[in-house]
Design a protein around this motif. Structure first.
Motif, PDB file in Angstrom:
ATOM      1  N   GLN A  66     -11.000  25.495 -47.526  1.00  0.00           N
ATOM      2  CA  GLN A  66     -11.921  25.752 -48.508  1.00  0.00           C
ATOM      3  C   GLN A  66     -11.343  26.480 -49.593  1.00  0.00           C
ATOM      4  N   ARG A 118     -24.927  33.286 -62.950  1.00  0.00           N
ATOM      5  CA  ARG A 118     -24.691  31.781 -63.112  1.00  0.00           C
ATOM      6  C   ARG A 118     -24.602  31.324 -64.525  1.00  0.00           C
ATOM      7  N   ASN A 155     -19.726  29.698 -57.595  1.00  0.00           N
ATOM      8  CA  ASN A 155     -20.421  28.400 -57.399  1.00  0.00           C
ATOM      9  C   ASN A 155     -19.950  27.361 -56.239  1.00  0.00           C
ATOM     10  N   LEU A 156     -18.679  27.238 -56.453  1.00  0.00           N
ATOM     11  CA  LEU A 156     -17.860  26.484 -55.382  1.00  0.00           C
ATOM     12  C   LEU A 156     -17.978  27.216 -53.958  1.00  0.00           C
ATOM     13  N   ASN A 158     -20.002  29.533 -52.756  1.00  0.00           N
ATOM     14  CA  ASN A 158     -21.242  29.452 -52.273  1.00  0.00           C
ATOM     15  C   ASN A 158     -21.697  28.186 -51.852  1.00  0.00           C
ATOM     16  N   THR A 159     -21.552  26.906 -52.599  1.00  0.00           N
ATOM     17  CA  THR A 159     -21.826  25.811 -52.108  1.00  0.00           C
ATOM     18  C   THR A 159     -20.947  25.175 -50.686  1.00  0.00           C
ATOM     19  N   THR A 162     -22.415  27.237 -47.873  1.00  0.00           N
ATOM     20  CA  THR A 162     -23.692  26.399 -47.245  1.00  0.00           C
ATOM     21  C   THR A 162     -23.286  25.323 -46.679  1.00  0.00           C
ATOM     22  N   ALA A 163     -22.489  24.481 -47.114  1.00  0.00           N
ATOM     23  CA  ALA A 163     -22.102  23.135 -46.586  1.00  0.00           C
ATOM     24  C   ALA A 163     -21.448  23.503 -45.444  1.00  0.00           C
TER      25      ALA A 163
END
Length: 492
Positions: A66, A118, A155-156, A158-159, A162-163
């Protein structure tokens, strides 16, 4: 969800799977464990491992991949014209990561809402002040492109997190459900568990090889990039080490290699005689009481951190040598050959002290491996104990001792902290052991310290130095192991 909580949930699911799988297997056999194909614990281990191991494997791979993916995506968002002339993409990305971490911390501390973090688009000058409220210090006002990249980075991240949680939890649940549904009295749980454990053992045994291959390949490709920017003839045959991040650098390895070998030779001159004599005494003369006390005490030196040896060199050995060689008329010798506490001799002496237990322990084991019958035969022919040691034991143990010395030499070549604090940072050719010099390892640390641009030869040269040092130490280790193996085959 914090990573720790995710791991704890996986472990709890694994523990629950063990008891549930065991209980289901016994229930399918009517409570009689003799009707089971395998022991009840194997059914529990099958459910536990199937739910835990694949999920942990995916989690480890995700955590490694990641950051690389996010760095690649975010760096492509920064236009070239947004990078100042006095900066590099690497430095800009450092600012991006710092601002993204600050935004996360600001949200967690309540300084701003997630929507503000954001959607902040126009308050660029205010970002520094708002992050300063929670102790995030920035060197200058945040530029628009840095803030935009930081928001994308956050944002990336956090996304992706979560994924990751969703995918890992799904894999754990599917593995748990599948293995639990397969649990039955006729299921060959022992075979499956043993095959799984065998696969894990093979993977663990392969990690060292895979790690070594990864290290070599990473250094190799970066070394190719270095030689595409800098002449290989200057690196291998030049005579000056003078990195200059403004260009026109002279990056020859020869002065560094000279300092490395010079300090290592002095260290071996200190460590080999003392360590070898200590090994002879412990193996041939000391009684059991003395040996059981002296050998562990000697090997304590091997457990002292190298930074402590570096402080010892800087604060004790260096000033003592200056007092002896460098105080002019006030010194012990009345000369002034040494201008400072850092010198080749300082680092070599302290490194030799560090290597004493390394040499003595290996030599002691090698001398003890010489068959007692050879000693008895020599003593039976009328030789004294000292003659037996000198003319029988030592020649028989010589191949192993040479291997121990070569292993100690490879350890000395790769030492860093003692050299940093005891030898100085001057790369030059000199035969005077009282002058400051430096080694390959210290230059690697120096070139990679701070915010570096991995597109400049002044930084990429560290990988060329590392690869050369790797080849040098690998050659010494292979030679030493070949000698020791030949010796062991002779007396096994």
């Amino acid at each position: 969800m914090p990573l720790l909580w995710l791991v704890l949930i996986l472990l709890a699911l694994s523990v629950a799977g063990f008891f549930l799988g065991r209980q289901r297997a016994l229930a399918s056999a009517g409570g009689n464990s003799k009707d089971l194909h395998s022991l009840p614990s194997y059914y529990g281990h099958n459910v536990a491992l199937t739910g835990l191991v694949p999920a942990l494997g995916v989690l480890a791979i995700w955590l490694l991949a990641q950051p690389l993916f996010i760095e690649s995506r975010v760096s492509s968002l920064i236009p070239e014209e947004a990078i100042p002339e006095s900066s590099t993409l690497g430095l800009v990305m450092s600012d991006v990561r710092r601002v993204a971490e600050g935004l996360d911390l600001a949200v967690s501390e309540g300084v701003m809402t997630p929507e503000q973090a954001r959607n902040m688009r126009s308050e660029f000058s205010d970002v520094r002040g708002r992050l300063g409220e929670i102790g995030v210090a920035l060197g200058s006002d945040v530029r628009p492109e840095v803030l935009n990249a930081a928001q994308s980075y956050r944002n990336l991240s956090n996304t992706g997190t979560t994924a990751m949680i969703f995918v890992v939890a799904l894999i754990a649940a599917v593995g748990f459900a599948y293995s639990y549904s397969k649990t039955h009295k006729d299921f060959r749980a022992r075979n499956v568990v043993e095959q799984g454990i065998m696969a894990l053992l093979i993977l663990a045994a392969s990690l060292a090889i895979l790690t070594t291959i990864g290290i070599v390949l990473s250094m190799f490709f970066e070394t190719i990039n270095f030689f595409s920017l800098h002449s290989w003839t200057d690196f291998f045959f030049g005579g000056t080490w003078a990195p200059n991040f403004r260009g026109d650098s002279e990056l020859s390895i020869l002065p560094l290699l000279w300092g490395t070998l010079y300090i290592s030779v002095i260290a071996l001159l200190v460590a080999v005689p003392i360590g070898l004599f200590a090994a002879i005494y412990l193996s041939e003369y000391a009684n059991n009481a003395v040996r059981s006390f002296a050998k562990p005490l000697l090997e304590i030196l091997a457990g002292i951190p190298t930074i402590v040896y570096g402080l010892f060199a800087l604060l004790t050995v260096g000033p003592a040598l200056v007092r002896f060689f460098g105080q002019g008329e006030n010194g012990i010798l009345g000369v002034e050959w040494m201008s400072g506490a850092t010198s080749v001799l300082t680092a070599g002496v302290v490194m030799g002290i560090m290597l004493i237990p390394f040499v003595s322990s290996l030599s002691d084991d090698i001398i003890n491996a010489v068959p007692q019958a050879m000693r008895d035969g020599s003593l039976g022919l009328g030789a004294t104990k000292s003659e037996t040691i000198r003319q029988v034991v030592m020649p028989a143990a010589l191949p192993g001792i040479v291997g121990a010395v070569l292993l100690a030499a490879s350890r000395a070549i790769g030492e860093t902290m003692i050299v940093v604090m005891g030898a100085g940072a001057i790369a030059k050719f000199s035969a005077n052991p009282l002058e400051s010099m430096t080694t390959i390892t210290t230059r690697i640390v120096s070139q990679l310290t701070g915010d570096t641009d991995f597109a400049s030869p002044e930084t990429l040269v560290a990988f060329a130095l590392g690869l050369t040092l790797f080849v040098l130490t690998l050659g010494l280790n292979v030679l030493a192991l070949a000698i020791v193996r030949k010796y062991r085959e002779q007396y096994d």
